[in-house]
Every structure is written in C-alpha cells, then in structure tokens.
Design a protein around this motif. Structure first.
Motif, PDB file in Angstrom:
ATOM      1  N   PRO A  50       0.825  -1.214   0.000  1.00  0.00           N
ATOM      2  CA  PRO A  50       0.000   0.000   0.000  1.00  0.00           C
ATOM      3  C   PRO A  50       0.856   1.260   0.000  1.00  0.00           C
ATOM      4  CG  PRO A  50      -0.107  -1.098   2.132  1.00  0.00           C
ATOM      5  CD  PRO A  50       0.710  -1.971   1.243  1.00  0.00           C
ATOM      6  N   LEU A  51       0.329   2.283  -0.640  1.00  0.00           N
ATOM      7  CA  LEU A  51       0.952   3.600  -0.600  1.00  0.00           C
ATOM      8  C   LEU A  51       0.166   4.410   0.417  1.00  0.00           C
ATOM      9  CD1 LEU A  51       3.083   5.508  -1.663  1.00  0.00           C
ATOM     10  CD2 LEU A  51       1.497   6.183  -3.460  1.00  0.00           C
ATOM     11  N   ARG A  52       0.821   4.752   1.507  1.00  0.00           N
ATOM     12  CA  ARG A  52       0.150   5.415   2.622  1.00  0.00           C
ATOM     13  C   ARG A  52       0.435   6.911   2.595  1.00  0.00           C
ATOM     14  NH1 ARG A  52      -0.824   1.091   6.969  1.00  0.00           N
ATOM     15  NH2 ARG A  52      -1.686   2.846   8.087  1.00  0.00           N
ATOM     16  N   PHE A  53      -0.636   7.670   2.734  1.00  0.00           N
ATOM     17  CA  PHE A  53      -0.547   9.118   2.827  1.00  0.00           C
ATOM     18  C   PHE A  53      -1.034   9.527   4.209  1.00  0.00           C
ATOM     19  CE2 PHE A  53      -1.225   8.282  -1.665  1.00  0.00           C
ATOM     20  CZ  PHE A  53      -0.328   9.141  -2.292  1.00  0.00           C
ATOM     21  N   ARG A  62      -7.694  15.093  -0.764  1.00  0.00           N
ATOM     22  CA  ARG A  62      -7.953  15.270  -2.198  1.00  0.00           C
ATOM     23  C   ARG A  62      -6.657  15.293  -3.003  1.00  0.00           C
ATOM     24  NH1 ARG A  62     -11.441  19.466  -0.427  1.00  0.00           N
ATOM     25  NH2 ARG A  62     -13.578  18.756  -0.327  1.00  0.00           N
ATOM     26  N   THR A  63      -5.628  15.928  -2.465  1.00  0.00           N
ATOM     27  CA  THR A  63      -4.330  15.967  -3.149  1.00  0.00           C
ATOM     28  C   THR A  63      -3.782  14.554  -3.331  1.00  0.00           C
ATOM     29  OG1 THR A  63      -3.835  18.172  -2.298  1.00  0.00           O
ATOM     30  CG2 THR A  63      -1.959  16.842  -3.016  1.00  0.00           C
ATOM     31  N   ALA A  64      -3.874  13.734  -2.314  1.00  0.00           N
ATOM     32  CA  ALA A  64      -3.404  12.347  -2.415  1.00  0.00           C
ATOM     33  C   ALA A  64      -4.191  11.586  -3.472  1.00  0.00           C
ATOM     34  CB  ALA A  64      -3.530  11.656  -1.057  1.00  0.00           C
ATOM     35  N   PHE A  71      -1.393   8.705 -11.794  1.00  0.00           N
ATOM     36  CA  PHE A  71      -0.672   7.467 -12.075  1.00  0.00           C
ATOM     37  C   PHE A  71      -1.664   6.310 -12.211  1.00  0.00           C
ATOM     38  CE2 PHE A  71       2.369  10.312 -10.217  1.00  0.00           C
ATOM     39  CZ  PHE A  71       3.504  10.093 -10.967  1.00  0.00           C
ATOM     40  N   ASP A  72      -2.716   6.547 -13.004  1.00  0.00           N
ATOM     41  CA  ASP A  72      -3.777   5.552 -13.126  1.00  0.00           C
ATOM     42  C   ASP A  72      -3.324   4.283 -13.842  1.00  0.00           C
ATOM     43  OD1 ASP A  72      -3.597   6.640 -15.641  1.00  0.00           O
ATOM     44  OD2 ASP A  72      -5.738   7.028 -15.861  1.00  0.00           O
ATOM     45  N   ASP A  73      -2.146   4.319 -14.460  1.00  0.00           N
ATOM     46  CA  ASP A  73      -1.617   3.105 -15.073  1.00  0.00           C
ATOM     47  C   ASP A  73      -1.029   2.161 -14.013  1.00  0.00           C
ATOM     48  OD1 ASP A  73       0.343   5.158 -14.719  1.00  0.00           O
ATOM     49  OD2 ASP A  73       1.766   3.990 -15.901  1.00  0.00           O
ATOM     50  N   MET A  74      -0.914   2.659 -12.793  1.00  0.00           N
ATOM     51  CA  MET A  74      -0.419   1.846 -11.683  1.00  0.00           C
ATOM     52  C   MET A  74      -1.601   1.466 -10.805  1.00  0.00           C
ATOM     53  SD  MET A  74       3.059   3.838 -10.702  1.00  0.00           S
ATOM     54  CE  MET A  74       4.127   4.494 -11.975  1.00  0.00           C
ATOM     55  N   ARG A  75      -1.512   0.344 -10.176  1.00  0.00           N
ATOM     56  CA  ARG A  75      -2.613  -0.133  -9.329  1.00  0.00           C
ATOM     57  C   ARG A  75      -2.351   0.200  -7.867  1.00  0.00           C
ATOM     58  NH1 ARG A  75      -1.803  -4.702 -12.846  1.00  0.00           N
ATOM     59  NH2 ARG A  75      -0.614  -5.647 -11.179  1.00  0.00           N
ATOM     60  N   TRP A  76      -2.224   1.483  -7.579  1.00  0.00           N
ATOM     61  CA  TRP A  76      -1.927   1.894  -6.218  1.00  0.00           C
ATOM     62  C   TRP A  76      -3.024   1.459  -5.261  1.00  0.00           C
ATOM     63  CZ3 TRP A  76      -0.018   7.677  -6.308  1.00  0.00           C
ATOM     64  CH2 TRP A  76       1.253   7.731  -6.874  1.00  0.00           C
ATOM     65  N   ASP A  77      -2.626   0.901  -4.151  1.00  0.00           N
ATOM     66  CA  ASP A  77      -3.511   0.578  -3.042  1.00  0.00           C
ATOM     67  C   ASP A  77      -3.359   1.733  -2.060  1.00  0.00           C
ATOM     68  OD1 ASP A  77      -4.939  -0.490  -0.947  1.00  0.00           O
ATOM     69  OD2 ASP A  77      -3.467  -2.026  -0.461  1.00  0.00           O
ATOM     70  N   VAL A  78      -4.248   2.712  -2.158  1.00  0.00           N
ATOM     71  CA  VAL A  78      -4.123   3.955  -1.396  1.00  0.00           C
ATOM     72  C   VAL A  78      -4.708   3.790   0.004  1.00  0.00           C
ATOM     73  CG1 VAL A  78      -4.788   6.394  -1.302  1.00  0.00           C
ATOM     74  CG2 VAL A  78      -4.149   5.349  -3.487  1.00  0.00           C
TER      75      VAL A  78
END
Length: 172
Positions: A50-53, A62-64, A71-78
């Motif tokens: 996961p990418l943690r903000f 909202r910025t995060a 980077f919608d080509d990446m499957r970030w787990d926010v």
C-alpha cells in the motif's frame, strides 16, 4: 526545517518525481534509482504494497487522490492515515477504493499541528466513511492506555458507526 521538503507542494513534487522516475525504468541522468528502491516502487505500482498518505484535512486527502489519479496506469492501493476530515471527501475516497486508518480521536487537540489540521474532527467521521463504503481500521496513535483506545472507539459508535463495523475496524 532540517528535512526537505518542508511544504505540501514540495512533498507532492517529490512523490510525483519519484514515480515518474520509476515509470522511466528507474533511470535519471542525474541519479538512477537503486535496485532496492525499484523493488519497492514495483510493489507499490502493482498494488502489492500500500501507498500510505498521512493526511488529516480534506484538501490533503484530495491531493493524495489526485496524485493517485495521475498514475492511473499503476494499481496503487491507497491508504490514508488519520483522515480527520474524511467525512468531507467520503465519496471521493470510496470512488478511488482508498482505505482509511483512523485515530485516535481526541476531545481537544494535543499538539500545535493537530490544532491547525485537526480542528474539524467529528465523532461521525467513521460512520460517514463506513456508509460510503470506505474500508476503515483504527490505530492507537501511540495511546498507551488500552481503556482510552476502547473509549475512543466507543465515541465513534456513539457517532453512528455500527457496532459490528467498529469491532471489525478495531481488530484489523
């Protein structure tokens, strides 16, 4: 002010720059990404890590989410940590399938940063996020007394979070 960046804009630039370097294969004329860092970026880009903000107010949340959309080509787990004003952006969090780690909820802010960024805390925050379909979990935030941690969760239940959802978030 010994660490850089010291502004929100600088932090976002740093993340954007790092992931753009990853996109380009980790190369940069000035400084290529080390192999160990490439492994971490790859795990984040594929949603394995996961990418943690850490974001308390709605603007930072909202910025995060905007950064993740870039980077919608990446499957970030926010995952958003704290999300004191998550109730203000619950629909956007749900649309992104972002998860939130809440806590603790203090009756009064304890630090100057919490006074500036945590002033809009609501006991209904967890309930609003839950109703929107946002996955939530609780953290102690360094709270040493388990009774205070349970009391905090009780406040969120009193604020409308279903008991079963509170138990799940507490035990994740």
């Amino acid at each position: 002010f010994v660490r850089r960046p010291t502004t929100r804009m600088g932090t976002v630039w740093l993340l954007r720059h790092a992931f753009n370097r990853y996109r380009s294969g980790g190369s940069d004329a000035a400084e290529p990404l080390p192999a160990e860092e490439l492994l971490v970026f790859r795990a984040v880009a594929r949603g394995k890590l996961p990418l943690r903000f850490h974001a308390r107010n709605a603007t930072d949340i909202r910025t995060a989410l905007r950064l993740a959309a870039e980077f919608d080509d990446m499957r970030w787990d926010v995952v958003i940590d704290e999300a004191t004003e998550g109730y203000r952006v619950a629909d956007a969090l749900a649309a992104r399938r972002a998860r939130v780690v809440l806590g603790p909820l203090y009756a009064t802010p304890r630090t100057s940063m919490e006074r500036r960024e945590g002033y809009a805390a609501r006991t209904t925050n967890a309930a609003v996020l839950h109703r929107a379909g946002v996955g939530i979990a609780f953290r102690s935030g360094g709270e040493g007394d388990p009774e205070n941690f349970r009391t905090n969760v009780g406040r969120l239940v009193a604020g409308g979070l279903p008991h079963a959802a509170a138990v799940r978030a507490l035990t994740l």
